[in-house]
Enzyme design. Structure first.
Site, mmCIF file in Angstrom:
data_model
loop_
_atom_site.group_PDB
_atom_site.id
_atom_site.type_symbol
_atom_site.label_atom_id
_atom_site.label_comp_id
_atom_site.label_asym_id
_atom_site.label_seq_id
_atom_site.Cartn_x
_atom_site.Cartn_y
_atom_site.Cartn_z
ATOM 1 N N ASP A 102 2.438 114.365 106.276
ATOM 2 C CA ASP A 102 2.471 112.911 106.139
ATOM 3 C C ASP A 102 3.014 112.593 104.740
ATOM 4 O OD1 ASP A 102 0.367 113.415 104.419
ATOM 5 O OD2 ASP A 102 -1.059 112.087 105.404
ATOM 6 N N CYS B 146 -0.947 117.552 104.021
ATOM 7 C CA CYS B 146 -1.306 116.143 103.842
ATOM 8 C C CYS B 146 -1.946 116.031 102.465
ATOM 9 C CB CYS B 146 -2.197 115.623 104.981
ATOM 10 S SG CYS B 146 -3.865 116.304 105.076
ATOM 11 N N THR C 282 -5.089 116.208 101.569
ATOM 12 C CA THR C 282 -6.153 117.197 101.385
ATOM 13 C C THR C 282 -5.964 118.471 102.206
ATOM 14 O OG1 THR C 282 -7.355 116.180 103.203
ATOM 15 C CG2 THR C 282 -7.888 115.405 100.970
ATOM 16 N N HIS D 275 -8.119 137.922 109.801
ATOM 17 C CA HIS D 275 -9.350 137.858 110.604
ATOM 18 C C HIS D 275 -9.350 136.758 111.660
ATOM 19 C CE1 HIS D 275 -12.139 140.194 107.607
ATOM 20 N NE2 HIS D 275 -11.023 140.866 107.910
ATOM 21 N N HIS E 189 -12.056 141.641 115.369
ATOM 22 C CA HIS E 189 -11.706 140.221 115.207
ATOM 23 C C HIS E 189 -11.098 139.627 116.479
ATOM 24 C CE1 HIS E 189 -12.707 140.729 111.058
ATOM 25 N NE2 HIS E 189 -11.859 141.740 110.969
HETATM 26 C C1 RB5 Z 1 -3.395 109.794 103.309
HETATM 27 O O1 RB5 Z 1 -3.709 108.857 102.338
HETATM 28 C C2 RB5 Z 1 -4.477 110.862 103.370
HETATM 29 O O2 RB5 Z 1 -5.635 110.319 103.928
HETATM 30 C C3 RB5 Z 1 -3.999 112.046 104.154
HETATM 31 O O3 RB5 Z 1 -2.861 112.569 103.568
HETATM 32 C C4 RB5 Z 1 -4.981 113.206 104.269
HETATM 33 O O4 RB5 Z 1 -5.475 113.571 103.031
HETATM 34 C C5 RB5 Z 1 -6.025 113.080 105.295
HETATM 35 O O5 RB5 Z 1 -6.823 113.979 105.554
#
Ligand code: RB5
Length: 148
Positions: A8, A65, A67, A98, A133
């Site tokens: 994203d 993304c 996170t 694994h 595994h």
């Molecule tokens: C976008 O702002 C953010 O929420 C997305 O990139 C991600 O971190 C979601 O898990």
């Protein structure tokens, strides 16, 4: 090896860095975007990459993304996908050895570029060990078949 990539807006910059790195390493990258920094919804890109793998077009995938969480959670809803959100090299290696993960997910707001590339190398240089595994991953597939 063909690698599917997607992100994203929160993972846009890191995705381009990882893409360049993989191409330099000789991988063929199929890039599903996003193509600009406008705000988009990460599940849309998770699905494109997941389908490229389950359809057999690509062997492994990289999702990014902010996170690494939302995009991996979404990808894991696709049958046949094992997406591992990773922010250290040891877990990246183990995700392949694994867990037989077929997607690695990174967080652009979590890891710097240098660490991200080391994580990518750890993931791509490792292989599934099978053995004990195999049965565990089969049990994950059973959960998927019975509850997803
Ligand atoms: C976008 O702002 C953010 O929420 C997305 O990139 C991600 O971190 C979601 O898990």
């Amino acid at each position: 090896m063909k690698v599917a990539m997607g992100s994203d807006h929160g993972g846009y910059n890191l995705r381009l860095v990882v893409k360049k790195h993989l191409i330099e390493k000789g991988y063929e990258v199929v890039d599903f975007g996003v193509d600009a920094l406008e705000s988009v919804d990460y599940p849309d890109y998770a699905l494109k990459v997941a389908k490229a793998i389950t359809d057999g077009d690509c062997a492994l995938g990289v999702l990014v993304c902010g996170t690494g969480l939302g995009i991996s959670i979404a990808a894991n809803k696709v049958k046949g996908i094992i997406a591992a959100p990773v922010s250290d090299t040891f877990s990246a290696e183990m995700a392949r050895r694994h867990n037989n993960a077929n997607i690695i997910a990174l967080g652009e707001r979590v890891v710097g570029e240098g660490l991200a590339l080391k994580i990518i190398d750890s993931f791509f240089e490792a292989s599934f060990e099978g053995g004990r595994h195999e049965g565990r991953v089969d049990k994950i597939k059973n959960i998927e078949n019975n509850y997803l």
